[in-house]
Design a protein around this motif. Structure first.
Motif, short mmCIF file in Angstrom:
data_model
loop_
_atom_site.label_atom_id
_atom_site.label_comp_id
_atom_site.label_asym_id
_atom_site.label_seq_id
_atom_site.Cartn_x
_atom_site.Cartn_y
_atom_site.Cartn_z
N GLY A 41 0.84 -1.19 0.00
CA GLY A 41 0.00 0.00 0.00
C GLY A 41 0.88 1.25 0.00
O GLY A 41 2.12 1.16 -0.02
N THR A 42 0.25 2.40 0.04
CA THR A 42 1.01 3.65 0.01
C THR A 42 1.93 3.78 1.21
O THR A 42 3.08 4.23 1.09
CB THR A 42 0.05 4.84 -0.05
OG1 THR A 42 -0.84 4.69 -1.15
CG2 THR A 42 0.82 6.15 -0.19
N THR A 43 1.44 3.35 2.35
CA THR A 43 2.21 3.54 3.59
C THR A 43 2.58 2.23 4.27
O THR A 43 3.10 2.25 5.39
CB THR A 43 1.39 4.39 4.58
OG1 THR A 43 0.15 3.73 4.85
CG2 THR A 43 1.13 5.78 4.03
N TYR A 44 2.31 1.09 3.64
CA TYR A 44 2.57 -0.17 4.35
C TYR A 44 3.00 -1.26 3.37
O TYR A 44 2.75 -1.19 2.16
CB TYR A 44 1.31 -0.63 5.10
CG TYR A 44 0.20 -1.07 4.18
CD1 TYR A 44 0.10 -2.39 3.74
CD2 TYR A 44 -0.78 -0.17 3.74
CE1 TYR A 44 -0.92 -2.81 2.89
CE2 TYR A 44 -1.80 -0.57 2.91
CZ TYR A 44 -1.86 -1.89 2.48
OH TYR A 44 -2.86 -2.30 1.64
N THR A 45 3.63 -2.26 3.93
CA THR A 45 3.94 -3.51 3.24
C THR A 45 3.71 -4.65 4.23
O THR A 45 4.29 -4.65 5.33
CB THR A 45 5.39 -3.55 2.76
OG1 THR A 45 5.61 -2.50 1.82
CG2 THR A 45 5.71 -4.89 2.10
N LEU A 46 2.84 -5.58 3.85
CA LEU A 46 2.57 -6.75 4.68
C LEU A 46 3.11 -8.00 4.00
O LEU A 46 2.96 -8.17 2.79
CB LEU A 46 1.07 -6.93 4.90
CG LEU A 46 0.33 -5.95 5.82
CD1 LEU A 46 -1.13 -6.37 5.91
CD2 LEU A 46 0.96 -5.90 7.19
N ILE A 47 3.72 -8.85 4.79
CA ILE A 47 4.17 -10.15 4.29
C ILE A 47 3.36 -11.21 5.02
O ILE A 47 3.33 -11.26 6.25
CB ILE A 47 5.67 -10.36 4.55
CG1 ILE A 47 6.47 -9.23 3.90
CG2 ILE A 47 6.12 -11.71 4.00
CD1 ILE A 47 7.94 -9.28 4.20
N LEU A 48 2.69 -12.05 4.24
CA LEU A 48 1.79 -13.06 4.79
C LEU A 48 2.24 -14.46 4.36
O LEU A 48 2.82 -14.64 3.28
CB LEU A 48 0.36 -12.83 4.30
CG LEU A 48 -0.22 -11.43 4.53
CD1 LEU A 48 -1.53 -11.29 3.78
CD2 LEU A 48 -0.41 -11.15 6.00
N ASN A 49 1.97 -15.44 5.22
CA ASN A 49 2.24 -16.82 4.82
C ASN A 49 1.05 -17.33 4.00
O ASN A 49 0.05 -16.62 3.84
CB ASN A 49 2.54 -17.69 6.04
CG ASN A 49 1.34 -17.93 6.92
OD1 ASN A 49 0.22 -17.56 6.60
ND2 ASN A 49 1.57 -18.55 8.07
N PRO A 50 1.09 -18.57 3.48
CA PRO A 50 0.03 -19.02 2.57
C PRO A 50 -1.37 -19.12 3.18
O PRO A 50 -2.34 -19.26 2.44
CB PRO A 50 0.53 -20.41 2.14
CG PRO A 50 2.00 -20.36 2.29
CD PRO A 50 2.23 -19.51 3.50
N ILE A 51 -1.49 -19.05 4.50
CA ILE A 51 -2.83 -19.14 5.10
C ILE A 51 -3.20 -17.82 5.78
O ILE A 51 -3.97 -17.80 6.73
CB ILE A 51 -2.91 -20.31 6.09
CG1 ILE A 51 -1.89 -20.17 7.21
CG2 ILE A 51 -2.74 -21.63 5.36
CD1 ILE A 51 -2.05 -21.21 8.30
N CYS A 52 -2.65 -16.74 5.26
CA CYS A 52 -3.03 -15.39 5.65
C CYS A 52 -2.65 -15.04 7.09
O CYS A 52 -3.34 -14.27 7.75
CB CYS A 52 -4.53 -15.18 5.44
SG CYS A 52 -4.93 -13.51 4.85
N GLN A 53 -1.55 -15.55 7.56
CA GLN A 53 -0.99 -15.14 8.84
C GLN A 53 0.13 -14.13 8.58
O GLN A 53 0.89 -14.27 7.62
CB GLN A 53 -0.44 -16.33 9.61
CG GLN A 53 -1.51 -17.26 10.15
CD GLN A 53 -0.91 -18.46 10.84
OE1 GLN A 53 0.13 -18.97 10.41
NE2 GLN A 53 -1.56 -18.94 11.88
N VAL A 54 0.23 -13.12 9.44
CA VAL A 54 1.23 -12.07 9.27
C VAL A 54 2.62 -12.61 9.61
O VAL A 54 2.83 -13.16 10.69
CB VAL A 54 0.92 -10.86 10.16
CG1 VAL A 54 2.00 -9.80 10.01
CG2 VAL A 54 -0.45 -10.29 9.82
#
Length: 457
Positions: free
Chosen positions: A327-340
């Motif tokens: 996103g403009t102000t963020y970066t999220l890294i998730l595993n294959p089952i949507c855990q941060v």
């Protein structure tokens, strides 16, 4: 005188009586024939009876001698030392991989060929041992109910052989493959083994695999080696393999591979109608909104069934793939089952320990947005994204340098009022374990987790 002559004629009875007796003693032709027939019958009967009597006498003499030899064998003074049980026994090194289907290779729990060991059970431990010469071993099928009783460590050779199961009449041999093997140095790996028939036709509905010694080397003839046997198990028809569950399941497996979800069953149809087609889809929704997942399954899935299904899903291996939501102000890294796995807000790596309620709510919103737009996320290899510089675009780095001169930054949440939110190096380490569902919000893998222990935010 005439009267006297009459008296004399009637007074001579000897001649008449003699003639009468002579006439009565003369045998008739029929009686002669009958007597001859009777004599011949007795001769023939005795001739036929003699060999039968001889055989009966011979058998009785043999039985008497056999009983006599057994009584001598039971005598303590004449007992053969070799008949006493030894502490040597065969064992299967690992448990079988279950379930087992017909016409499928039998392997151990690690997917390797079965292995037999020779051990010494003198003490509390089973110690691997060897013999001076090779031994011949035969692999057999046993009734699943054998042995009877709680103590499964003792049985006689006769009891073992009595419980060997053979194929049904008109069927192929029950077990095929390399059934006769030679053990050297106290260990041997079994070749390909396959069942040709299921176990539903015997009373216990289960089999065991057994291994018995059929020949020992020179100088070891007096050694008694206890047979090996596996735990009891069912053998199912190979057609059932098409519908079997996977242990552990894979992310790409159809969702019906999970326990309590049958192929084309009610639960399967309900899930697929909502776009939950794979184990990965199931776990993602279980992490994001477990209550919605439970509503989809409906009241037909009890709490106990749900626990079984979810516990099975938790064994799924995550692999190394990760997904990036930018996103403009963020970066999220998730595993294959949507855990941060990792979160970067305004150039800062955020740490879970110092997140406050409103901060968690913001992260949860970002994760739910990522779940909704999952197909648009960037898929990368997990080993490449743990470097922070590789995650930040050049524009994000420039914005961070221009707008932030202090380590702490302020984020304004669009909620009608401004509130300062501090982010202090939130870095969530990667893990292949799966948390159990929580009622509200997404799950996070905390960096304080160790040895599979996970914490919720």
């Amino acid at each position: 005188m005439a009267a006297k002559r009459f008296f004399d004629d009637s007074a001579d009875p000897d001649s008449n009586h003699s003639n009468y007796k002579r006439m009565r003693k003369t045998p008739s032709f029929a009686s002669v024939i009958k007597e001859v027939v009777m004599v011949n019958f007795l001769d023939n009967f005795c001739s036929a009876l003699e060999p039968m009597l001889r055989r009966v006498v011979h058998e009785e003499v043999e039985n008497g001698l056999r009983r006599c030899s057994r009584s001598i064998g039971r005598s303590p003074s004449l007992r053969i030392k070799a008949m006493e049980p030894s502490n040597l026994r065969l064992i299967f090194n690992k448990k079988l991989s279950l379930p087992i289907f017909t016409n499928s290779k039998i392997v151990d729990s690690h997917g390797h060929p079965l292995q037999l060991l020779l051990v010494d059970a003198t003490g509390d431990c089973l110690v691997p041992t060897t013999l001076a010469s090779p031994i011949k071993v035969e692999i057999v099928v046993l009734d699943g109910d054998f042995p009877i009783g709680e103590n499964e460590a003792t049985w006689t050779n006769e009891e073992f052989n009595k419980n060997i199961v053979k194929e049904r009449v008109g069927k192929r041999p029950l077990l095929t493959g390399e059934l006769n093997i030679t053990m050297r140095d106290g260990v041997v790996s079994l070749g390909d083994l396959e069942f040709t028939d299921n176990s539903s036709w015997i009373r216990s509905r289960k089999f065991r695999l057994g291994a018995k010694v059929v020949h020992v080397g020179k100088g070891q003839n007096n050694v008694r080696i206890m047979e090996a046997m596996t735990d009891s198990f069912m053998v199912k028809d190979h057609r059932g393999e098409l519908y079997k569950k996977h242990y552990p399941p894979e992310l790409g497996d159809d969702v019906w591979r999970l326990e309590k979800i049958g192929k084309d069953g009610t639960f399967h149809k309900k899930l697929t109608s909502q776009g939950i087609k794979t184990v990965q889809d199931f776990l993602k929704l279980a992490n994001i909104d477990p209550e919605k997942l439970r509503r989809i399954l409906g009241s037909g899935m009890s709490e106990k069934m749900w626990e079984v299904t979810y516990r099975h899903a938790k064994t799924c291996e995550m692999g190394t793939k990760l997904y990036i939501a930018r996103g403009t102000t963020y970066t999220l890294i998730l595993n294959p089952i949507c855990q941060v796995v990792k979160a970067i807000i305004n150039g800062q790596i955020c740490h879970s320990r110092e997140l406050r309620g409103i901060q968690r709510a913001y992260i949860e919103k970002l994760v739910k947005d990522a779940y909704t737009n999952w197909s648009s996320l960037e898929e990368v290899d997990g080993g490449l994204v743990m470097n922070e510089q590789a995650l930040l675009t050049q524009g994000e780095q420039n914005a961070y340098q221009q707008q932030h001169t202090m380590r702490r930054s302020t984020l304004v949440i669009a909620s009608g009022s401004e509130q300062a939110v501090e982010y202090n190096d939130w870095n969530i380490v990667n893990s292949t374990n799966i948390c159990s569902p929580v009622e509200n919000g997404v799950r996070y893998i905390s960096e304080s987790s160790s040895e599979g222990e996970l914490h919720y935010l």
